[in-house]
Each structure stands twice: as structure tokens, then as C-alpha cells.
Design a protein around this motif. Structure first.
Motif, PDB file in Angstrom:
ATOM      1  N   ALA A  13       0.832  -1.215   0.000  1.00 47.52           N
ATOM      2  CA  ALA A  13       0.000   0.000   0.000  1.00 47.52           C
ATOM      3  C   ALA A  13       0.863   1.260   0.000  1.00 47.52           C
ATOM      4  CB  ALA A  13      -0.933  -0.001   1.213  1.00 47.52           C
ATOM      5  N   ALA A  46      -2.483  -0.963   7.622  1.00 45.79           N
ATOM      6  CA  ALA A  46      -2.532  -0.509   6.219  1.00 45.79           C
ATOM      7  C   ALA A  46      -3.410  -1.412   5.353  1.00 45.79           C
ATOM      8  CB  ALA A  46      -1.119  -0.439   5.647  1.00 45.79           C
ATOM      9  N   ALA A 133      18.756  -1.638   1.877  1.00 47.50           N
ATOM     10  CA  ALA A 133      18.379  -2.776   1.027  1.00 47.50           C
ATOM     11  C   ALA A 133      19.387  -3.929   1.066  1.00 47.50           C
ATOM     12  CB  ALA A 133      18.164  -2.295  -0.410  1.00 47.50           C
ATOM     13  N   MET A 155      18.436  -4.083  -4.634  1.00 38.93           N
ATOM     14  CA  MET A 155      18.318  -3.227  -5.811  1.00 38.93           C
ATOM     15  C   MET A 155      19.320  -2.083  -5.849  1.00 38.93           C
ATOM     16  SD  MET A 155      14.865  -1.612  -7.360  1.00 38.93           S
ATOM     17  CE  MET A 155      14.767   0.070  -6.786  1.00 38.93           C
TER      18      MET A 155
HETATM   19  P1  NAX Z   1       6.146   3.968   1.882  1.00 44.35           P
HETATM   20  O1  NAX Z   1       6.344   4.383   3.300  1.00 44.35           O
HETATM   21  O2  NAX Z   1       5.264   4.778   1.000  1.00 44.35           O
HETATM   22  O3  NAX Z   1       5.581   2.477   1.860  1.00 44.35           O
HETATM   23  C1  NAX Z   1       6.128   1.450   2.628  1.00 44.35           C
HETATM   24  C2  NAX Z   1       4.995   0.508   2.954  1.00 44.35           C
HETATM   25  O4  NAX Z   1       5.549  -0.609   3.619  1.00 44.35           O
HETATM   26  C3  NAX Z   1       3.946   1.115   3.892  1.00 44.35           C
HETATM   27  O5  NAX Z   1       2.657   0.985   3.304  1.00 44.35           O
HETATM   28  C4  NAX Z   1       4.091   0.286   5.170  1.00 44.35           C
HETATM   29  O6  NAX Z   1       2.831   0.077   5.812  1.00 44.35           O
HETATM   30  C5  NAX Z   1       4.652  -1.024   4.609  1.00 44.35           C
HETATM   31  N1  NAX Z   1       5.364  -1.842   5.590  1.00 44.35           N
HETATM   32  C6  NAX Z   1       6.125  -1.443   6.632  1.00 44.35           C
HETATM   33  N2  NAX Z   1       6.554  -2.498   7.326  1.00 44.35           N
HETATM   34  C7  NAX Z   1       6.078  -3.595   6.704  1.00 44.35           C
HETATM   35  C8  NAX Z   1       6.177  -4.985   6.957  1.00 44.35           C
HETATM   36  N3  NAX Z   1       6.829  -5.446   8.023  1.00 44.35           N
HETATM   37  N4  NAX Z   1       5.548  -5.835   6.113  1.00 44.35           N
HETATM   38  C9  NAX Z   1       4.856  -5.376   5.069  1.00 44.35           C
HETATM   39  N5  NAX Z   1       4.714  -4.067   4.787  1.00 44.35           N
HETATM   40  C10 NAX Z   1       5.325  -3.190   5.593  1.00 44.35           C
HETATM   41  O7  NAX Z   1       7.604   3.807   1.289  1.00 44.35           O
HETATM   42  P2  NAX Z   1       8.070   3.720  -0.252  1.00 44.35           P
HETATM   43  O8  NAX Z   1       8.298   5.088  -0.760  1.00 44.35           O
HETATM   44  O9  NAX Z   1       7.152   2.822  -0.997  1.00 44.35           O
HETATM   45  O10 NAX Z   1       9.510   3.055  -0.074  1.00 44.35           O
HETATM   46  C11 NAX Z   1       9.672   1.737   0.378  1.00 44.35           C
HETATM   47  C12 NAX Z   1      11.125   1.437   0.690  1.00 44.35           C
HETATM   48  O11 NAX Z   1      11.929   1.549  -0.469  1.00 44.35           O
HETATM   49  C13 NAX Z   1      11.747   2.379   1.715  1.00 44.35           C
HETATM   50  O12 NAX Z   1      12.488   1.603   2.632  1.00 44.35           O
HETATM   51  C14 NAX Z   1      12.688   3.215   0.882  1.00 44.35           C
HETATM   52  O13 NAX Z   1      13.768   3.709   1.640  1.00 44.35           O
HETATM   53  C15 NAX Z   1      13.135   2.216  -0.145  1.00 44.35           C
HETATM   54  N6  NAX Z   1      13.742   2.740  -1.377  1.00 44.35           N
HETATM   55  C16 NAX Z   1      14.730   2.000  -1.942  1.00 44.35           C
HETATM   56  C17 NAX Z   1      15.326   2.365  -3.135  1.00 44.35           C
HETATM   57  C18 NAX Z   1      16.393   1.529  -3.764  1.00 44.35           C
HETATM   58  O14 NAX Z   1      16.919   1.956  -4.783  1.00 44.35           O
HETATM   59  N7  NAX Z   1      16.780   0.364  -3.251  1.00 44.35           N
HETATM   60  C19 NAX Z   1      14.947   3.637  -3.809  1.00 44.35           C
HETATM   61  C20 NAX Z   1      13.598   4.138  -3.417  1.00 44.35           C
HETATM   62  C21 NAX Z   1      13.275   3.991  -1.960  1.00 44.35           C
HETATM   63  O15 NAX Z   1      13.897   5.039  -1.255  1.00 44.35           O
END
Ligand code: NAX
Length: 326
Positions: A13, A46, A133, A155
Motif C-alpha cells: 500500500a 494498512a 536494502a 536493488m
Molecule cells: P512507503 O512508506 O510509501 O511504503 C512502505 C509501505 O511498507 C507502507 O505501506 C508500510 O505500511 C509497509 N510496511 C512497513 N513495514 C512492513 C512490513 N513489516 N511488512 C509489510 N509491509 C510493511 O515507502 P516507499 O516510498 O514505498 O519506499 C519503500 C522502501 O523503499 C523504503 O524503505 C525506501 O527507503 C526504499 N527505497 C529504496 C530504493 C532503492 O533503490 N533500493 C529507492 C527508493 C526507496 O527510497
């Protein structure tokens, strides 16, 4: 039509998933002839928002979308999964130290590694996107002793794609003219974008740019691009991160372009002297659903220093969570 494959996505989500899920369901990740069942994991609070995302997926009437599972239980979401994109992670909260962030995520990725170990397909291809990551991938891998460590990747493709575009702009060329880009190491500001092997329309990139631009403009721009996006957009990269996840999985499943390679953070086998077992980004080729670290890339002193710095950071992250690893 092929039989459907199961694609698990966590953090379903969240903002990255809001772009990612629709592209997986439309066939951009695994091909326009590959039906998919999406198995979506979220935390309990969520689930209502997730329901809304699932409703929108339904409303797209994607011909390749064979089913949607929604759950807050990893053993449900990962059941028989052929692909698992671990996007959800704990963001850094106010007053949280780096160590606290590592530990909070270690708890999440230990549990998810165990669940993958217990219920996923034995050939599951895992991509960790949630930060930090590389270390999250290492934690999941260590908690999945019955799965091949090679099934766990992290990634750095977004960094790779950012590097391609920066170089294309500088050399007034198209990204299509650029090959052999490498991101080494951690998906963090210590990553090392290496231009020494890169060709622009067949000419070495280092013959087309000045050393000063390479060291003082290109490298920091790529390393700091995530922060620059947050500053400009007021939110972290989402559509571009989803796009990179699609690219990573598509190449892993369907193969990298002939004569080129990509960047993937994978289980180090000691190649290039990098400590075995770290999840480190290397130049990789993929074929028949398997990846291989490209061997024989020439490493000069400049590169070696930068590769070691990012390796060091990964070793420190691993050591910081060592007490939580089995
Ligand atoms: P969001 O905060 O919009 O979404 C994360 C979602 O994960 C939330 O809906 C939350 O409820 C859910 N969540 C949290 N803990 C969970 C669990 N234990 N099980 C299942 N769901 C869980 O973040 P978003 O912008 O979508 O980014 C997600 C992740 O990607 C972050 O950690 C961010 O730092 C990382 N990124 C990694 C990148 C990469 O290149 N490797 C780049 C983009 C991004 O910064």
C-alpha cells in the motif's frame, strides 16, 4: 497462455508499490504472455488502504492479472511465491539512530526470510528494495537456510539507471548508446558508479568526459540523487524506484541484453576480493533465470579504493546486526 506465476510484494500500500503493482499486472516485468497472481503483504493498519489498491487493480481489468491475495501474514503472502519484491520497510523515525533503523529492519527481514524459507517456491527470486536494502537482503538470506543464497538480491538498478541518464546528458547521447555501466557496492551514498568500462557509441566514456567531472560531479550526483529527489519532490523516489525494480526482475527472469551487463546487488562469492556473503552490487549478466557476476573487469587504484570503502560500510552494517543473525 502460460500458467500464472505468483508474485509477492510487501509494502503493497506504499508509494513505490502504487506504481509497481500496476506495471507487474500489465506484463511489463515478466512479459505480455505471462499471467500473474499478486500476493500482497502489508502491516495490519494498512490493510484498508491495501484494499483500495486492490480495488483499483481490479478496475484496470488487466488481462494478465489472474488473482490478488491480500494479507498481513507473511506465510500467506509468500505461499508458493515464484518472485518476491520486498519493498516494505521501517522508515527512519524522529530521533532514530542508524543502528536503531538497522535493528528495526532486521526484525522485519528476519521474519520475512523465515517465512520465505518455510513457504515460498524453492526457486523464488527475491529482490529487496526496502532500505537499508543490501543488509536487509543479507538478513533475509541468513534466515532462509533452505534456500539458495543466490535467490536473494538487492536493488541498485535505480542507481544504475540514474548513472546512465547523467552520462547521456553529459555526452549529449541517448541512453541506448551507453553500455557496460557498473554500480559497485551498497545502495547508499558510498556506492561507486564506475565509468571505466562504459562505452558511449563504442567509444570509452572516460575519453569523452574529464576526470574532474567524473570525480566531482558525476559520482556525487549519482550518490546523492535520492536526497535531491526528496528535496525537490518532498517525497522519496517512487515511480523511478518501481521502474528499476521492474528492470531488475525482468532482466533476471528474461535475460540481460546480449553484449551488455547490468548492476545487481548479489551474494558475494569473493569475486574482486569482496568479502564472501555480503550482498554487494556487481556487474552481472543474466540468462535462463540465473545471474552471473562478470569476471575480469579491470580495477585501477581509484576504483579499488572506492570499492573497498563501500564494502567496508556493508561489513559494518552486517556487524551491527550480527547479534540478530542466526
Ligand atoms: P512507503 O512508506 O510509501 O511504503 C512502505 C509501505 O511498507 C507502507 O505501506 C508500510 O505500511 C509497509 N510496511 C512497513 N513495514 C512492513 C512490513 N513489516 N511488512 C509489510 N509491509 C510493511 O515507502 P516507499 O516510498 O514505498 O519506499 C519503500 C522502501 O523503499 C523504503 O524503505 C525506501 O527507503 C526504499 N527505497 C529504496 C530504493 C532503492 O533503490 N533500493 C529507492 C527508493 C526507496 O527510497
Amino acid at each position: 497462455m502460460k500458467a500464472p506465476v505468483r508474485v509477492a510484494v510487501t509494502g503493497a500500500a506504499g508509494q513505490i508499490s502504487y506504481s509497481l503493482l500496476f506495471r507487474i499486472a500489465s506484463g511489463e516485468m515478466l512479459g505480455k504472455d505471462q499471467p500473474v497472481i499478486l500476493q500482497l503483504l502489508e502491516i495490519t493498519p494498512a490493510l484498508e488502504a491495501l484494499k483500495g489498491v486492490a480495488m483499483e487493480l481490479e478496475d484496470c481489468a488487466f488481462p494478465l492479472l489472474s488473482g490478488i491475495v491480500q494479507s498481513d501474514d507473511a506465510t500467506v503472502a509468500f505461499k508458493d511465491a515464484d518472485y518476491a519484491l520486498l519493498v516494505g520497510a521501517r522508515p527512519r523515525g524522529p530521533g532514530m539512530e542508524r543502528k536503531d533503523l538497522l535493528e528495526a529492519n532486521a526484525a522485519i527481514f528476519s521474519a520475512q526470510g523465515k517465512a520465505l524459507n518455510d513457504v515460498a517456491s524453492r526457486n523464488v527470486k527475491v529482490l529487496v528494495v526496502g532500505n537499508p536494502a543490501n543488509t536487509n537482503a543479507l538478513i533475509a538470506q541468513r534466515n532462509a537456510p533452505d534456500l539458495d543464497p543466490r535467490n536473494f538480491t538487492a536493488m541498485t538498478r535505480l542507481d544504475h539507471n540514474r548513472a546512465l541518464s547523467q552520462l547521456a546528458n553529459k555526452t549529449e547521447s541517448s541512453v541506448n548508446d551507453i553500455s557496460h555501466m557498473t554500480i559497485w557496492g551498497n545502495h547508499s551514498s558510498t556506492q561507486y558508479p564506475d565509468l571505466h568500462q562504459v562505452k558511449v557509441s563504442g567509444t570509452p566514456a572516460m575519453d569523452k568526459v574529464e576526470q574532474d567531472w567524473y570525480e566531482n560531479d558525476f559520482i556525487p550526483t549519482v550518490q546523492q540523487r535520492g536526497a535531491a529527489i526528496i528535496k525537490a519532490r518532498g517525497a522519496s523516489s517512487a515511480a523511478s524506484a518501481a521502474n528499476a525494480a521492474i528492470d531488475h526482475m525482468r532482466d533476471w527472469a528474461l535475460g540481460t541484453a546480449e553484449g551488455d551487463w547490468t548492476s545487481m546487488a548479489v551474494y558475494s562469492d569473493g569475486s574482486y576480493g569482496i568479502q564472501e556473503g555480503l550482498i554487494y552490487s556487481f556487474p552481472c549478466t543474466c540468462k535462463d533465470g540465473d545471474w552471473k557476476i562478470v569476471q575480469g573487469v579491470e580495477i585501477n587504484n581509484f576504483s579499488r579504493e572506492k570499492m573497498t570503502a563501500t564494502e567496508q560500510e556493508l561489513a559494518e552494517e552486517r556487524d551491527a546486526v550480527a547479534h540478530l543473525l542466526p
